[in-house]
Design a protein around this motif. Structure first.
Motif, PDB file in Angstrom:
ATOM      1  N   GLY A  91       7.318 -17.598   2.862  1.00 54.28           N
ATOM      2  CA  GLY A  91       8.351 -16.944   3.660  1.00 54.28           C
ATOM      3  C   GLY A  91       8.671 -15.560   3.138  1.00 54.28           C
ATOM      4  O   GLY A  91       8.117 -15.119   2.125  1.00 54.28           O
ATOM      5  N   ILE A  92       9.601 -14.889   3.839  1.00 58.15           N
ATOM      6  CA  ILE A  92       9.886 -13.505   3.443  1.00 58.15           C
ATOM      7  C   ILE A  92      11.191 -13.384   2.660  1.00 58.15           C
ATOM      8  O   ILE A  92      11.698 -12.293   2.475  1.00 58.15           O
ATOM      9  CB  ILE A  92       9.886 -12.558   4.665  1.00 58.15           C
ATOM     10  CG1 ILE A  92      10.954 -12.983   5.678  1.00 58.15           C
ATOM     11  CG2 ILE A  92       8.520 -12.470   5.319  1.00 58.15           C
ATOM     12  CD1 ILE A  92      11.311 -11.864   6.638  1.00 58.15           C
ATOM     13  N   ARG A  93      11.705 -14.536   2.190  1.00 58.10           N
ATOM     14  CA  ARG A  93      12.957 -14.459   1.423  1.00 58.10           C
ATOM     15  C   ARG A  93      12.782 -13.633   0.149  1.00 58.10           C
ATOM     16  O   ARG A  93      13.688 -12.939  -0.267  1.00 58.10           O
ATOM     17  CB  ARG A  93      13.435 -15.857   1.056  1.00 58.10           C
ATOM     18  CG  ARG A  93      14.327 -16.420   2.123  1.00 58.10           C
ATOM     19  CD  ARG A  93      15.104 -17.601   1.606  1.00 58.10           C
ATOM     20  NE  ARG A  93      15.711 -18.299   2.715  1.00 58.10           N
ATOM     21  CZ  ARG A  93      16.202 -19.519   2.633  1.00 58.10           C
ATOM     22  NH1 ARG A  93      16.143 -20.183   1.514  1.00 58.10           N
ATOM     23  NH2 ARG A  93      16.750 -20.073   3.678  1.00 58.10           N
ATOM     24  N   LEU A  94      11.611 -13.747  -0.461  1.00 62.27           N
ATOM     25  CA  LEU A  94      11.340 -12.999  -1.689  1.00 62.27           C
ATOM     26  C   LEU A  94      11.409 -11.503  -1.391  1.00 62.27           C
ATOM     27  O   LEU A  94      11.993 -10.725  -2.150  1.00 62.27           O
ATOM     28  CB  LEU A  94       9.958 -13.373  -2.220  1.00 62.27           C
ATOM     29  CG  LEU A  94       9.591 -12.799  -3.582  1.00 62.27           C
ATOM     30  CD1 LEU A  94      10.480 -13.369  -4.673  1.00 62.27           C
ATOM     31  CD2 LEU A  94       8.134 -13.094  -3.914  1.00 62.27           C
ATOM     32  N   LEU A  95      10.830 -11.130  -0.237  1.00 69.82           N
ATOM     33  CA  LEU A  95      10.837  -9.731   0.180  1.00 69.82           C
ATOM     34  C   LEU A  95      12.275  -9.264   0.422  1.00 69.82           C
ATOM     35  O   LEU A  95      12.667  -8.171   0.027  1.00 69.82           O
ATOM     36  CB  LEU A  95      10.022  -9.632   1.479  1.00 69.82           C
ATOM     37  CG  LEU A  95       9.324  -8.321   1.760  1.00 69.82           C
ATOM     38  CD1 LEU A  95       8.336  -8.010   0.654  1.00 69.82           C
ATOM     39  CD2 LEU A  95       8.592  -8.415   3.098  1.00 69.82           C
ATOM     40  N   ARG A  96      13.068 -10.158   1.052  1.00 67.79           N
ATOM     41  CA  ARG A  96      14.471  -9.808   1.322  1.00 67.79           C
ATOM     42  C   ARG A  96      15.237  -9.642   0.011  1.00 67.79           C
ATOM     43  O   ARG A  96      16.041  -8.738  -0.130  1.00 67.79           O
ATOM     44  CB  ARG A  96      15.128 -10.905   2.159  1.00 67.79           C
ATOM     45  CG  ARG A  96      14.678 -10.862   3.577  1.00 67.79           C
ATOM     46  CD  ARG A  96      15.798 -11.338   4.500  1.00 67.79           C
ATOM     47  NE  ARG A  96      15.241 -11.562   5.816  1.00 67.79           N
ATOM     48  CZ  ARG A  96      14.939 -12.760   6.293  1.00 67.79           C
ATOM     49  NH1 ARG A  96      15.171 -13.839   5.581  1.00 67.79           N
ATOM     50  NH2 ARG A  96      14.419 -12.884   7.485  1.00 67.79           N
ATOM     51  N   ALA A  97      14.959 -10.553  -0.955  1.00 73.52           N
ATOM     52  CA  ALA A  97      15.640 -10.471  -2.250  1.00 73.52           C
ATOM     53  C   ALA A  97      15.278  -9.153  -2.927  1.00 73.52           C
ATOM     54  O   ALA A  97      16.143  -8.464  -3.483  1.00 73.52           O
ATOM     55  CB  ALA A  97      15.258 -11.652  -3.132  1.00 73.52           C
ATOM     56  N   ALA A  98      13.982  -8.779  -2.863  1.00 72.86           N
ATOM     57  CA  ALA A  98      13.537  -7.523  -3.484  1.00 72.86           C
ATOM     58  C   ALA A  98      14.219  -6.340  -2.793  1.00 72.86           C
ATOM     59  O   ALA A  98      14.655  -5.378  -3.447  1.00 72.86           O
ATOM     60  CB  ALA A  98      12.021  -7.403  -3.380  1.00 72.86           C
ATOM     61  N   GLN A  99      14.349  -6.448  -1.468  1.00 72.10           N
ATOM     62  CA  GLN A  99      14.991  -5.385  -0.693  1.00 72.10           C
ATOM     63  C   GLN A  99      16.457  -5.239  -1.119  1.00 72.10           C
ATOM     64  O   GLN A  99      16.959  -4.139  -1.338  1.00 72.10           O
ATOM     65  CB  GLN A  99      14.906  -5.773   0.776  1.00 72.10           C
ATOM     66  CG  GLN A  99      15.185  -4.667   1.743  1.00 72.10           C
ATOM     67  CD  GLN A  99      15.149  -5.195   3.169  1.00 72.10           C
ATOM     68  OE1 GLN A  99      15.534  -6.342   3.420  1.00 72.10           O
ATOM     69  NE2 GLN A  99      14.671  -4.391   4.082  1.00 72.10           N
ATOM     70  N   LEU A 100      17.134  -6.385  -1.277  1.00 67.16           N
ATOM     71  CA  LEU A 100      18.539  -6.390  -1.665  1.00 67.16           C
ATOM     72  C   LEU A 100      18.714  -5.774  -3.057  1.00 67.16           C
ATOM     73  O   LEU A 100      19.591  -4.942  -3.284  1.00 67.16           O
ATOM     74  CB  LEU A 100      19.064  -7.835  -1.639  1.00 67.16           C
ATOM     75  CG  LEU A 100      20.557  -7.984  -1.845  1.00 67.16           C
ATOM     76  CD1 LEU A 100      21.298  -7.460  -0.610  1.00 67.16           C
ATOM     77  CD2 LEU A 100      20.926  -9.462  -2.060  1.00 67.16           C
ATOM     78  N   PHE A 156      18.180  -2.056  -2.964  1.00 68.90           N
ATOM     79  CA  PHE A 156      19.333  -1.413  -2.329  1.00 68.90           C
ATOM     80  C   PHE A 156      20.485  -1.296  -3.334  1.00 68.90           C
ATOM     81  O   PHE A 156      21.083  -0.236  -3.505  1.00 68.90           O
ATOM     82  CB  PHE A 156      19.757  -2.214  -1.094  1.00 68.90           C
ATOM     83  CG  PHE A 156      20.967  -1.656  -0.408  1.00 68.90           C
ATOM     84  CD1 PHE A 156      20.884  -0.482   0.334  1.00 68.90           C
ATOM     85  CD2 PHE A 156      22.205  -2.290  -0.517  1.00 68.90           C
ATOM     86  CE1 PHE A 156      22.000   0.053   0.958  1.00 68.90           C
ATOM     87  CE2 PHE A 156      23.321  -1.778   0.103  1.00 68.90           C
ATOM     88  CZ  PHE A 156      23.218  -0.599   0.845  1.00 68.90           C
ATOM     89  N   CYS A 157      20.758  -2.434  -4.049  1.00 76.74           N
ATOM     90  CA  CYS A 157      21.843  -2.436  -5.043  1.00 76.74           C
ATOM     91  C   CYS A 157      21.581  -1.385  -6.117  1.00 76.74           C
ATOM     92  O   CYS A 157      22.489  -0.650  -6.520  1.00 76.74           O
ATOM     93  CB  CYS A 157      21.979  -3.806  -5.699  1.00 76.74           C
ATOM     94  SG  CYS A 157      22.573  -5.044  -4.554  1.00 76.74           S
ATOM     95  N   PHE A 158      20.324  -1.308  -6.589  1.00 75.88           N
ATOM     96  CA  PHE A 158      20.002  -0.328  -7.633  1.00 75.88           C
ATOM     97  C   PHE A 158      20.135   1.094  -7.111  1.00 75.88           C
ATOM     98  O   PHE A 158      20.585   1.978  -7.834  1.00 75.88           O
ATOM     99  CB  PHE A 158      18.596  -0.587  -8.195  1.00 75.88           C
ATOM    100  CG  PHE A 158      18.617  -1.616  -9.285  1.00 75.88           C
ATOM    101  CD1 PHE A 158      19.210  -1.323 -10.523  1.00 75.88           C
ATOM    102  CD2 PHE A 158      18.091  -2.874  -9.086  1.00 75.88           C
ATOM    103  CE1 PHE A 158      19.247  -2.283 -11.536  1.00 75.88           C
ATOM    104  CE2 PHE A 158      18.134  -3.835 -10.089  1.00 75.88           C
ATOM    105  CZ  PHE A 158      18.713  -3.541 -11.317  1.00 75.88           C
ATOM    106  N   ALA A 159      19.772   1.291  -5.853  1.00 74.29           N
ATOM    107  CA  ALA A 159      19.882   2.633  -5.270  1.00 74.29           C
ATOM    108  C   ALA A 159      21.353   3.038  -5.228  1.00 74.29           C
ATOM    109  O   ALA A 159      21.720   4.154  -5.624  1.00 74.29           O
ATOM    110  CB  ALA A 159      19.266   2.646  -3.876  1.00 74.29           C
TER     111      ALA A 159
END
Ligand code: UDP
Ligand code: MG
Length: 287
Positions: free
Chosen positions: A245-254, A257-260
């Motif tokens: 699934g793409i949850r891993l991708l979503r977690a990486a995206q999150l 974003f937080c680091f940005a």
């Protein structure tokens, strides 16, 4: 009566009587294990045993995954001598999961099972899986109660299944690998999926249908050594998690974003501090 109800009825009635079974077995340098494998399969699928389990015809779908030992020759000779099997030889070593996917692709029978060649998946469980299918399940997977392997491997698998289950958007049964029995409809549904990275146990969980597990204790390998090096196991785990699934991708995206956001906040804070104490050399140096 609607079409789906008609189909449902015809399927349940056709579960009686003799059924055909294709057993997919991936093989990679298993010359030491093959004699044991043939003996156990011969016992489990003897004429009498097949009759009492309602198995009309059994075919072993051996997929040689680019073995460099004598495995392919032993298989070819055994089939010539009457072993009810077909041998598919892959052009190089593609990996366990790809070998299984290739076997499923070439299966034809009403029931399709998957098991490893080293007898860590005890074939004695297969008739029980057929009975579960007759009860109405389309997927019957074996679920490990315990496994006789090193602590590192057991811990790695335990962690992997839990991470995969947590990240997946559909139900992935815990502690169950590829050892299973599936109805033709399930294999056909898996075949329709366009995935390039084919991870059969994940696709099997994804397609749905009525699924159930049967518990078993996973024995140690019968002969030979594991074909999974640490790097192969790591690749298997990451492929499995990525394909679930793409949850891993979503977690990486999150996270990114937080680091940005954090970076921008820090830039502003330092900018303000810098302006306030423009004569503070230490801070300028730090920047
Ligand atoms: N296998 C394969 N290709 C590979 C590695 C393994 O087809 O690159 C086969 C192997 O011959 C066996 C099954 O996959 O039938 C499981 O491999 P193994 O027993 O070495 O894995 P383990 O049980 O140690 O995780
Ligand atoms: Mg094994």
């Amino acid at each position: 009566m609607s079409e789906s109800i008609q189909e449902e009825e015809s399927l349940s009635s056709s579960r009686e009587g003799p059924v055909t079974l294709d057993l997919v077995i991936p093989i990679y340098n298993e010359e030491e294990a093959l004699a044991h494998l043939f003996r156990r399969l011969g016992e489990v699928f003897s004429k009498e045993a097949c009759k009492s389990a309602g198995i009309g015809a059994i075919r072993y779908v051996f997929v040689d995954d680019g073995s460099t030992d004598r495995s392919a020759f032993i298989l070819r000779d055994s089939i010539r001598d009457g072993l009810p099997g077909t041998l598919y030889r892959l052009s190089r070593n593609f990996g366990h999961q790809s070998a299984i996917a290739a076997g499923l692709h070439h299966s034809k029978a009403r029931l399709v099972a998957v098991m490893d060649a080293d007898l860590q998946d005890p074939p004695e469980l297969l008739p029980e899986m057929v009975s579960k299918w007759r009860e109405g399940f389309e997927v019957v997977y074996a679920q490990r109660r315990q496994r006789k392997e090193g602590l590192f491997k057991r811990a790695s698998y335990w962690t992997f299944y839990r991470i995969a289950a947590f990240l997946s958007e559909f139900k992935i049964p815990l502690d169950s690998g590829d050892f299973c029995l599936m109805d033709r409809r399930v294999v056909d549904a898996m075949e329709e999926l366009p995935e390039n990275l084919r991870y059969p146990r994940v696709l099997r969980a994804w397609v749905g249908f009525r699924q159930t597990g049967i518990p078993y204790d996973r024995p140690a390998r019968q002969a030979g050594r594991t074909k999974y090096t640490f790097s192969k196991l790591y690749r298997l785990a990451t492929d499995g998690i990525v394909s679930s699934g793409i949850r891993l991708l979503r977690a990486a995206q999150l996270f990114s974003f937080c680091f940005a956001v954090l970076t921008v906040i820090m830039l502003i804070v330092f900018g303000v501090l810098l302006l306030r104490s423009s004569d503070d050399r230490e801070l300028v140096f730090f920047f």
